[in-house]
Design a protein around this motif. Structure first.
Motif, PDB file in Angstrom:
ATOM      1  N   GLU A 172      58.758  12.800  31.405  1.00 34.46           N
ATOM      2  CA  GLU A 172      58.973  11.115  31.069  1.00 34.46           C
ATOM      3  C   GLU A 172      57.748  10.652  30.546  1.00 34.46           C
ATOM      4  OE1 GLU A 172      60.503   9.434  34.480  1.00 34.46           O
ATOM      5  OE2 GLU A 172      62.450  10.310  34.348  1.00 34.46           O
ATOM      6  N   LEU A 173      56.510  10.868  31.159  1.00 33.28           N
ATOM      7  CA  LEU A 173      55.412  10.407  30.438  1.00 33.28           C
ATOM      8  C   LEU A 173      54.955  10.962  29.257  1.00 33.28           C
ATOM      9  CD1 LEU A 173      52.585   8.652  31.033  1.00 33.28           C
ATOM     10  CD2 LEU A 173      51.735  10.883  32.162  1.00 33.28           C
ATOM     11  N   LEU A 174      55.150  12.390  28.953  1.00 31.86           N
ATOM     12  CA  LEU A 174      54.811  12.778  27.569  1.00 31.86           C
ATOM     13  C   LEU A 174      55.839  12.381  26.492  1.00 31.86           C
ATOM     14  CD1 LEU A 174      54.645  16.596  28.920  1.00 31.86           C
ATOM     15  CD2 LEU A 174      52.597  15.237  28.219  1.00 31.86           C
ATOM     16  N   GLU A 175      56.967  11.838  26.971  1.00 31.84           N
ATOM     17  CA  GLU A 175      57.999  11.563  25.833  1.00 31.84           C
ATOM     18  C   GLU A 175      57.467  10.194  25.491  1.00 31.84           C
ATOM     19  OE1 GLU A 175      60.486  12.870  24.215  1.00 31.84           O
ATOM     20  OE2 GLU A 175      60.052  14.796  25.284  1.00 31.84           O
ATOM     21  N   GLN A 176      57.014   9.272  26.497  1.00 33.50           N
ATOM     22  CA  GLN A 176      56.408   7.964  26.057  1.00 33.50           C
ATOM     23  C   GLN A 176      55.090   8.231  25.260  1.00 33.50           C
ATOM     24  OE1 GLN A 176      55.747   6.060  29.912  1.00 33.50           O
ATOM     25  NE2 GLN A 176      57.874   6.052  30.650  1.00 33.50           N
ATOM     26  N   GLU A 177      54.237   9.292  25.550  1.00 36.78           N
ATOM     27  CA  GLU A 177      53.111   9.289  24.757  1.00 36.78           C
ATOM     28  C   GLU A 177      53.347   9.881  23.367  1.00 36.78           C
ATOM     29  OE1 GLU A 177      49.817   8.355  25.389  1.00 36.78           O
ATOM     30  OE2 GLU A 177      51.014   7.124  26.769  1.00 36.78           O
TER      31      GLU A 177
ATOM     32  N   THR B  29      57.110  25.922  29.817  1.00 35.20           N
ATOM     33  CA  THR B  29      57.449  24.952  28.734  1.00 35.20           C
ATOM     34  C   THR B  29      56.968  23.458  28.973  1.00 35.20           C
ATOM     35  OG1 THR B  29      59.975  25.807  28.545  1.00 35.20           O
ATOM     36  CG2 THR B  29      59.646  23.756  27.590  1.00 35.20           C
ATOM     37  N   LEU B  30      56.535  22.888  29.787  1.00 30.19           N
ATOM     38  CA  LEU B  30      55.923  21.756  30.371  1.00 30.19           C
ATOM     39  C   LEU B  30      54.411  21.953  29.666  1.00 30.19           C
ATOM     40  CD1 LEU B  30      55.941  18.912  31.461  1.00 30.19           C
ATOM     41  CD2 LEU B  30      55.233  19.978  33.831  1.00 30.19           C
ATOM     42  N   CYS B  31      53.973  23.212  29.855  1.00 31.72           N
ATOM     43  CA  CYS B  31      52.626  23.232  29.660  1.00 31.72           C
ATOM     44  C   CYS B  31      52.212  23.148  27.993  1.00 31.72           C
ATOM     45  CB  CYS B  31      51.952  24.683  30.320  1.00 31.72           C
ATOM     46  SG  CYS B  31      51.911  24.593  31.757  1.00 31.72           S
ATOM     47  N   ALA B  32      53.562  23.954  27.563  1.00 35.53           N
ATOM     48  CA  ALA B  32      53.192  23.750  25.752  1.00 35.53           C
ATOM     49  C   ALA B  32      53.483  22.616  25.405  1.00 35.53           C
ATOM     50  CB  ALA B  32      54.365  24.662  25.453  1.00 35.53           C
TER      51      ALA B  32
ATOM     52  N   THR C 250      50.642  19.860  23.059  1.00 36.57           N
ATOM     53  CA  THR C 250      51.314  19.228  21.890  1.00 36.57           C
ATOM     54  C   THR C 250      50.903  17.763  22.034  1.00 36.57           C
ATOM     55  OG1 THR C 250      53.115  20.770  21.428  1.00 36.57           O
ATOM     56  CG2 THR C 250      53.269  18.497  20.258  1.00 36.57           C
ATOM     57  N   VAL C 251      51.138  17.204  23.010  1.00 37.13           N
ATOM     58  CA  VAL C 251      51.036  15.737  23.148  1.00 37.13           C
ATOM     59  C   VAL C 251      49.529  15.542  23.288  1.00 37.13           C
ATOM     60  CG1 VAL C 251      51.481  13.781  24.698  1.00 37.13           C
ATOM     61  CG2 VAL C 251      53.280  15.256  24.151  1.00 37.13           C
TER      62      VAL C 251
END
Length: 386
Positions: A263-268, A344-347, A351-352
């Motif tokens: 969720e944090l990654l999507e926001q960023e 997948t999260l690490c990838a 990216t972010v």
């Protein structure tokens, strides 16, 4: 006719929050009482039957009710099919239940005060009991009993536990908490030369109700397992250990951390993409006559964005480290289940964080462009006009 009283709210019938008389509700079939006080100031040593004149009652639930002034509650109803007693506390020590058509009985309450249940229910099919003390059933043959769910928070008397299990000998589906098994395993001599009473058992499930028990080291002994299963060789057996419970909780926690970071990654990602789009739209900057002050303000803005980006990257990396630490605590099989989503999260983190860095770099490049324009304009101000 149904009656329901929930913390003072009455539906379809009026029943006082404090009841001190026998109700004559002959048409009533379902009664649910929540947080009601049952009081009797006379005949305190005798059984009190508040429901004795509810002859057509089929479903009765007493939840979080209190009793005052009498020691015995009588529930003698010829048509009662479902009875639920949850956290009924107070002066009552004995429940006298006489219900020839009772099918489902639920008794719950982790109160420290012991209660006695005198149960006459020859057609009982399902029994659920959760209590601090061992349930002591009268010596009746419950031939119709098919399901029994027994949870004793702290069983201390293995003999009482064995007596209870013998009363449940006809069950097909039995669930016990691990603490019962540990209690029996510490007194295996009581089962010497005693055959298993469960000839009809199809399923046995064992689970712990306390995740941590100081000093517990007693496991399920072969004698206890034999006592429970030897007469039903085809029964399925499922046992959940405290280690299993801990692994499930730790796995759930790790999955929650992964979801939180996603969720944090999507926001960023959304934030940085918006900023970059605005920077592309701005084009060539227009300066006022105070060029130096404009540049100074831009660098202050960029410095604030750099600090914010640094904090975001640090937070993301910290959360990722926490997730990795949580995964290390899991059994190998649980780790293998979560590993693909973690990879997948690490990838996505890679990216972010690159986008955050790129956004900062664009800020710095834009400021450098502003400086170049400023220097060029300053250099041309002294050149002779053509």
């Amino acid at each position: 006719m149904n009656a329901r009283l929930y913390q003072g709210e009455v539906r379809r019938a009026w029943i006082p929050p404090v009841a001190n008389s026998i109700w004559e509700l002959t048409a009533l079939t379902t009664l649910y009482l929540h947080s009601v006080t049952l009081r009797c100031d006379e005949n305190a040593d005798k059984f009190v039957g508040f429901f004795s004149k509810c002859a057509n009652l089929k479903n009765l639930t007493l939840k979080s009710c209190n009793t005052k002034g009498f020691k015995g509650l009588s529930i003698c109803l010829p048509l009662l099919s479902n009875l639920t007693l949850v956290d009924v506390d107070g002066s009552v020590k004995v429940f006298n239940i006489v219900a020839p058509q009772l099918k489902n009985l639920t008794i719950e309450g982790l109160f420290f005060q012991d209660k006695q249940y005198l149960i006459s229910a020859p057609d009982l099919v399902s029994l659920l009991y959760k209590g601090y003390y061992c349930l002591q059933l009268p010596a009746n043959d419950y031939f119709s009993l098919e399901k029994a769910y027994i949870s004793i928070f702290r069983p201390k008397d293995a003999h009482q536990v064995l007596c209870l299990l013998q009363q449940l000998h006809n069950v097909k589906f039995l669930t016990l908490n691990l603490e019962i098994v540990e209690c029996l395993s510490s007194s295996v001599e009581l089962m010497t030369n005693q055959p298993s009473p469960f000839a009809n058992l199809k399923s046995l499930n064992i689970y712990p109700i306390r995740e941590q028990v100081p000093g517990h080291g007693v496991k399920m002994s072969a004698e206890v397992k034999g006592y429970l299963l030897d007469s039903s060789s085809g029964a399925t057996f499922t046992m959940v250990t405290r280690e299993d419970i801990k692994a499930m909780k730790d796995t759930k926690f790790a999955q929650e951390l992964i979801t939180e970071l996603w969720e944090l990654l999507e926001q960023e990602k959304a934030r940085t993409e918006t900023i970059m789009a605005k920077m592309h739209e701005q084009g060539r900057p227009q300066f006022s006559e105070y060029i130096g002050r404009d540049i100074d303000m831009c660098w202050k803005y960029t410095s604030a964005r750099i600090n914010k980006g640094k904090e975001k990257v640090s937070d993301i990396c910290y959360m990722l480290q926490n997730i990795k630490g949580s995964l290390k605590e899991l059994p190998a099989s649980n780790q293998a289940t979560i590993q693909p989503s973690f990879s997948t999260l690490c990838a996505e983190v890679d990216t972010v964080t690159n986008k955050i860095t790129e956004c900062i770099k664009m800020d710095c490049d834009e400021n450098q462009r502003r400086i170049n324009v400023c220097v060029h304009e300053l250099a041309t101000t002294l050149l002779p006009s053509s």
